[in-house]
Write a protein that holds these residues in place. Structure first.
Motif, mmCIF file in Angstrom:
data_model
loop_
_atom_site.group_PDB
_atom_site.id
_atom_site.type_symbol
_atom_site.label_atom_id
_atom_site.label_comp_id
_atom_site.label_asym_id
_atom_site.label_seq_id
_atom_site.Cartn_x
_atom_site.Cartn_y
_atom_site.Cartn_z
ATOM 1 N N UNK A 1 4.980 67.422 52.213
ATOM 2 C CA UNK A 1 4.207 67.718 51.888
ATOM 3 C C UNK A 1 2.910 67.857 52.397
ATOM 4 N N UNK A 2 2.956 68.154 53.796
ATOM 5 C CA UNK A 2 2.378 68.254 55.020
ATOM 6 C C UNK A 2 0.520 68.011 54.970
ATOM 7 N N UNK A 3 0.795 67.053 55.283
ATOM 8 C CA UNK A 3 -1.142 66.311 55.404
ATOM 9 C C UNK A 3 -1.921 68.014 55.926
ATOM 10 N N UNK A 4 -3.309 67.846 55.446
ATOM 11 C CA UNK A 4 -4.193 68.652 55.823
ATOM 12 C C UNK A 4 -5.134 68.789 57.018
ATOM 13 N N UNK A 5 -5.853 69.430 57.212
ATOM 14 C CA UNK A 5 -6.596 68.564 58.613
ATOM 15 C C UNK A 5 -7.416 67.893 58.743
ATOM 16 N N UNK A 6 -7.525 67.189 59.170
ATOM 17 C CA UNK A 6 -8.091 65.628 58.850
ATOM 18 C C UNK A 6 -7.365 64.673 58.790
ATOM 19 N N UNK A 7 -6.713 64.905 57.869
ATOM 20 C CA UNK A 7 -5.289 64.184 57.147
ATOM 21 C C UNK A 7 -4.808 64.186 58.324
ATOM 22 N N UNK A 8 -3.683 64.509 58.826
ATOM 23 C CA UNK A 8 -3.330 64.955 60.307
ATOM 24 C C UNK A 8 -2.948 62.997 61.002
ATOM 25 N N UNK A 9 -4.468 63.573 61.186
ATOM 26 C CA UNK A 9 -5.013 62.598 62.000
ATOM 27 C C UNK A 9 -4.549 61.396 61.503
ATOM 28 N N UNK A 10 -5.678 61.434 60.254
ATOM 29 C CA UNK A 10 -4.848 59.925 59.439
ATOM 30 C C UNK A 10 -3.730 59.019 59.225
ATOM 31 N N UNK A 11 -2.617 60.833 59.573
ATOM 32 C CA UNK A 11 -1.435 60.214 59.436
ATOM 33 C C UNK A 11 -0.404 59.170 60.057
ATOM 34 N N UNK A 12 -1.368 60.597 61.504
ATOM 35 C CA UNK A 12 -1.414 59.735 62.703
ATOM 36 C C UNK A 12 -1.296 58.049 63.167
ATOM 37 N N UNK B 1 13.334 69.906 57.007
ATOM 38 C CA UNK B 1 11.887 70.717 57.616
ATOM 39 C C UNK B 1 11.621 70.444 59.106
ATOM 40 N N UNK B 2 11.007 71.169 58.987
ATOM 41 C CA UNK B 2 10.219 70.935 60.570
ATOM 42 C C UNK B 2 8.730 70.995 60.063
ATOM 43 N N UNK B 3 7.647 69.811 61.109
ATOM 44 C CA UNK B 3 6.592 70.222 60.993
ATOM 45 C C UNK B 3 5.653 70.942 61.443
ATOM 46 N N UNK B 4 4.836 71.000 60.883
ATOM 47 C CA UNK B 4 4.297 72.095 61.289
ATOM 48 C C UNK B 4 3.248 71.488 62.229
ATOM 49 N N UNK B 5 3.169 73.205 63.572
ATOM 50 C CA UNK B 5 2.351 72.567 64.323
ATOM 51 C C UNK B 5 1.765 70.983 65.079
ATOM 52 N N UNK B 6 0.039 71.461 64.100
ATOM 53 C CA UNK B 6 -0.775 70.467 64.383
ATOM 54 C C UNK B 6 0.014 69.219 63.707
ATOM 55 N N UNK B 7 -0.126 69.129 62.674
ATOM 56 C CA UNK B 7 0.991 67.697 61.872
ATOM 57 C C UNK B 7 1.572 66.774 63.571
ATOM 58 N N UNK B 8 2.806 67.512 63.716
ATOM 59 C CA UNK B 8 3.555 67.313 64.913
ATOM 60 C C UNK B 8 2.992 67.018 66.454
ATOM 61 N N UNK B 9 1.837 67.930 66.615
ATOM 62 C CA UNK B 9 1.130 67.113 68.063
ATOM 63 C C UNK B 9 0.348 66.369 67.452
ATOM 64 N N UNK B 10 -0.604 65.703 66.379
ATOM 65 C CA UNK B 10 -1.685 64.254 66.059
ATOM 66 C C UNK B 10 -0.121 63.004 66.246
#
Length: 347
Positions: A201-212, A233-242
């Motif tokens: 349930x990959x976090x969306x923009x903004x939410x990915x940074x808050x998750x980090x 699976x694998x993380x989406x790129x931006x989720x992984x980067x954050x």
């Protein structure tokens, strides 16, 4: 996305340490499954609530002692409590909380397991349930202790909020709660934060940074090495980067479910100084050869060129409660032997 890429750590002068471990959440011994079925029953109100009676507590205590012995006999480098009381898989820390009401049965991601929906209805004060489990474990082993918790993003994703009314505020409250729980832990060597929702349930923009940021907050509550273990699976790129922005020691990679995208993330965005490689299948009864795990480890490292990790955790990709008890025991022995083989090869 260039500004959030992270540089590889080129620790060329150090030798990699290989550590065998698991994400916890073990299957119950067969005898305990039978005994607890008789003691607990099968209805919703019969599941663990944090105030179970003496007979149930004694059965879980005996089962805990057994799975600790299994890990020690296998030669694992990290000993976990096993989370045998966790009826609700990752949702357990909330399911036993006084501020949470558990409701209907909900599917656990897209598999055939289920958990009670935890509905947060009040302030999430200190619980101490997991800390008590770890204290009991510490009394039973002299080995290096590893704690296991759901990560804040996954726990907030699995739960329902009827108190805070705001998604970001709820994630913050979950992070506060987990931070307080970690702060009460006995001395541990490693903390695994399980974050399958970062994939499922990959976090969306903004939410990915808050998750980090939430993960960083929980990780900062301990001096132990912190491993964040996504899986399925694998993380989406931006989720992984954050995620790499969080102050953690290692990210876990599920190479059973997705090899190519996980390799791409490491090659493209770098990695933490340590890494956890999910190379044994935590859901398949086929037992891997230790040499095969060792070879897969070498293959992954070979794909990364000059990067050398300080610590490589060799683990199942997922928790192992899906497995028959005998197969789970065999998987632990394979991981321990594979780590030993990797150490010899590296030397």
């Amino acid at each position: 996305m260039e500004n959030i890429k992270r540089r590889y750590s080129l620790a060329v002068s150090t030798m990699t340490e290989y550590v065998s471990t698991t994400p916890g959440l073990y299957p119950l011994p067969d005898w305990a499954k039978d005994d607890l079925s008789d003691l607990k029953g099968h209805q919703k109100h019969d599941l663990i609530s944090g105030d179970e009676g003496e007979e149930i507590t004694a059965a879980y205590d005996e089962a805990r002692e057994e799975v600790i012995g299994v890990q020690e006999e296998a030669g694992l480098d990290r000993i976990v409590e096993g989370q045998l009381r966790w009826d609700d898989m990752l949702a357990h820390p909330l399911a036993v909380h006084d501020a949470v009401e558990t409701r209907g049965i909900v599917r656990y991601y897209d598999n055939n397991n289920f958990y009670r929906e935890p509905v947060v209805q009040d302030d999430l004060g200190f619980s101490g349930d997991v800390a008590n489990e770890l204290e009991a474990t510490a009394e039973l082993t002299d080995g290096d202790l590893q704690a296991v918790l759901p990560g804040p993003y996954s726990l907030s994703d699995l739960a329902t909020d009827e108190y805070h009314g705001d998604e970001a505020e709820f994630l913050g409250a979950i992070a506060d709660f987990l931070e307080g729980e970690v702060d009460a832990f006995p001395e541990i060597e490693t903390l695994f934060l399980l974050e399958p929702s970062l994939v499922e349930s990959a976090p969306e923009d903004g939410q990915d940074e808050r998750a980090s940021e939430a993960i960083d907050q929980v990780a900062s509550a301990t001096d132990a090495d912190v491993v964040v273990q996504p899986y399925w699976g694998a993380l989406e790129e931006k989720v992984y980067a954050h995620l790499l922005d969080a102050d953690i020691d290692a990210v876990g990679f599920d190479f059973v479910a997705n090899q190519d995208d996980n390799l791409y993330n490491i090659q493209e965005y770098g990695a933490t100084d340590d890494v956890a490689l999910g190379l044994a299948d935590g859901q398949n009864t086929l037992v891997e050869d230790p040499e095969a795990i060792r070879d897969r480890t070498e293959w992954v490292e070979g794909q990364l060129g000059v990067t050398e990790f300080e610590t490589v955790y060799l683990t199942t990709n997922t928790e192992t409660f899906y497995l028959p008890y005998s197969k789970y025991q065999e998987k632990l022995a394979v991981l321990a032997e594979a780590a030993d083989l990797a150490e010899v090869t590296a030397a």
